[in-house]
Design a protein around this motif. Structure first.
Motif, PDB file in Angstrom:
ATOM      1  N   GLU A  63       0.850  -1.187   0.000  1.00 51.09           N
ATOM      2  CA  GLU A  63       0.000   0.000   0.000  1.00 51.09           C
ATOM      3  C   GLU A  63       0.889   1.241   0.000  1.00 51.09           C
ATOM      4  O   GLU A  63       2.081   1.157   0.330  1.00 51.09           O
ATOM      5  CB  GLU A  63      -0.912  -0.003   1.239  1.00 51.09           C
ATOM      6  N   ASP A  64       0.326   2.380  -0.356  1.00 52.21           N
ATOM      7  CA  ASP A  64       1.099   3.615  -0.489  1.00 52.21           C
ATOM      8  C   ASP A  64       1.943   3.930   0.747  1.00 52.21           C
ATOM      9  O   ASP A  64       3.123   4.249   0.637  1.00 52.21           O
ATOM     10  CB  ASP A  64       0.183   4.808  -0.780  1.00 52.21           C
ATOM     11  N   GLU A  65       1.329   3.841   1.922  1.00 55.71           N
ATOM     12  CA  GLU A  65       2.043   4.173   3.159  1.00 55.71           C
ATOM     13  C   GLU A  65       3.212   3.209   3.395  1.00 55.71           C
ATOM     14  O   GLU A  65       4.261   3.598   3.895  1.00 55.71           O
ATOM     15  CB  GLU A  65       1.103   4.130   4.366  1.00 55.71           C
ATOM     16  N   GLU A  66       3.003   1.944   3.040  1.00 55.23           N
ATOM     17  CA  GLU A  66       4.056   0.944   3.211  1.00 55.23           C
ATOM     18  C   GLU A  66       5.215   1.211   2.244  1.00 55.23           C
ATOM     19  O   GLU A  66       6.377   1.015   2.600  1.00 55.23           O
ATOM     20  CB  GLU A  66       3.498  -0.457   2.971  1.00 55.23           C
ATOM     21  N   ILE A  67       4.890   1.666   1.043  1.00 61.49           N
ATOM     22  CA  ILE A  67       5.941   2.008   0.073  1.00 61.49           C
ATOM     23  C   ILE A  67       6.785   3.150   0.606  1.00 61.49           C
ATOM     24  O   ILE A  67       8.015   3.101   0.557  1.00 61.49           O
ATOM     25  CB  ILE A  67       5.329   2.363  -1.305  1.00 61.49           C
ATOM     26  N   ILE A  68       6.131   4.158   1.146  1.00 65.34           N
ATOM     27  CA  ILE A  68       6.863   5.309   1.693  1.00 65.34           C
ATOM     28  C   ILE A  68       7.783   4.868   2.827  1.00 65.34           C
ATOM     29  O   ILE A  68       8.965   5.233   2.864  1.00 65.34           O
ATOM     30  CB  ILE A  68       5.878   6.401   2.168  1.00 65.34           C
ATOM     31  N   ARG A  69       7.271   4.061   3.762  1.00 68.77           N
ATOM     32  CA  ARG A  69       8.103   3.577   4.871  1.00 68.77           C
ATOM     33  C   ARG A  69       9.279   2.755   4.349  1.00 68.77           C
ATOM     34  O   ARG A  69      10.412   2.891   4.814  1.00 68.77           O
ATOM     35  CB  ARG A  69       7.268   2.742   5.849  1.00 68.77           C
ATOM     36  N   THR A  70       9.021   1.915   3.374  1.00 68.42           N
ATOM     37  CA  THR A  70      10.064   1.054   2.817  1.00 68.42           C
ATOM     38  C   THR A  70      11.146   1.873   2.136  1.00 68.42           C
ATOM     39  O   THR A  70      12.341   1.637   2.354  1.00 68.42           O
ATOM     40  CB  THR A  70       9.442   0.044   1.829  1.00 68.42           C
ATOM     41  N   ASN A  75      16.531   4.419   1.962  1.00 63.82           N
ATOM     42  CA  ASN A  75      17.338   5.638   1.908  1.00 63.82           C
ATOM     43  C   ASN A  75      18.265   5.753   3.113  1.00 63.82           C
ATOM     44  O   ASN A  75      19.382   6.254   2.992  1.00 63.82           O
ATOM     45  CB  ASN A  75      16.445   6.880   1.805  1.00 63.82           C
ATOM     46  N   LYS A  76      17.839   5.283   4.274  1.00 66.30           N
ATOM     47  CA  LYS A  76      18.696   5.310   5.452  1.00 66.30           C
ATOM     48  C   LYS A  76      19.889   4.392   5.316  1.00 66.30           C
ATOM     49  O   LYS A  76      20.954   4.647   5.869  1.00 66.30           O
ATOM     50  CB  LYS A  76      17.906   4.948   6.705  1.00 66.30           C
ATOM     51  N   LEU A  77      19.737   3.306   4.563  1.00 66.14           N
ATOM     52  CA  LEU A  77      20.838   2.354   4.372  1.00 66.14           C
ATOM     53  C   LEU A  77      22.005   2.956   3.600  1.00 66.14           C
ATOM     54  O   LEU A  77      23.135   2.571   3.805  1.00 66.14           O
ATOM     55  CB  LEU A  77      20.349   1.106   3.616  1.00 66.14           C
ATOM     56  N   LYS A  78      21.724   3.886   2.716  1.00 60.69           N
ATOM     57  CA  LYS A  78      22.787   4.440   1.881  1.00 60.69           C
ATOM     58  C   LYS A  78      23.586   5.527   2.586  1.00 60.69           C
ATOM     59  O   LYS A  78      24.560   6.007   2.061  1.00 60.69           O
ATOM     60  CB  LYS A  78      22.247   4.942   0.541  1.00 60.69           C
ATOM     61  N   ASP A  79      23.189   5.922   3.787  1.00 63.14           N
ATOM     62  CA  ASP A  79      23.922   6.954   4.533  1.00 63.14           C
ATOM     63  C   ASP A  79      25.143   6.415   5.213  1.00 63.14           C
ATOM     64  O   ASP A  79      25.437   5.353   5.434  1.00 63.14           O
ATOM     65  CB  ASP A  79      23.003   7.616   5.582  1.00 63.14           C
TER      66      ASP A  79
END
Length: 79
Positions: A63-70, A75-79
């Motif tokens: 669902e849209d909200e799950e896509i955003i969280r994912t 994005n946090k992994l690439k930091d």
């Protein structure tokens, strides 16, 4: 829908986020850490990266909200 359609949608969405400023294939490829020719082949459907197809299929199950969280977690992994 073809994989190149997805790459074009994503490319256009990133440009829109950038206030409509065009992003060259080379600049986008550089930001992704891939050769420009590879990215160009994806956008023109001359190549179909199986991993990208699988990722899109997996995101399509959320669902849209799950896509955003994912995506935020990714994005946090690439930091």
């Amino acid at each position: 829908m073809q994989i190149n359609d997805l790459f074009n949608i994503l490319h256009n969405s990133i440009e829109a986020k950038n206030n409509g400023k065009k992003i060259s294939l080379k600049d986008m490829a550089d930001s992704l850490g891939i050769p420009m020719r590879t990215y160009q082949d994806w956008k023109l459907a001359r190549a179909k990266p199986q991993a990208a197809i699988t990722v899109m299929q997996m995101l399509g199950r959320l669902e849209d909200e799950e896509i955003i969280r994912t995506v935020r977690k990714i994005n946090k992994l690439k930091d």
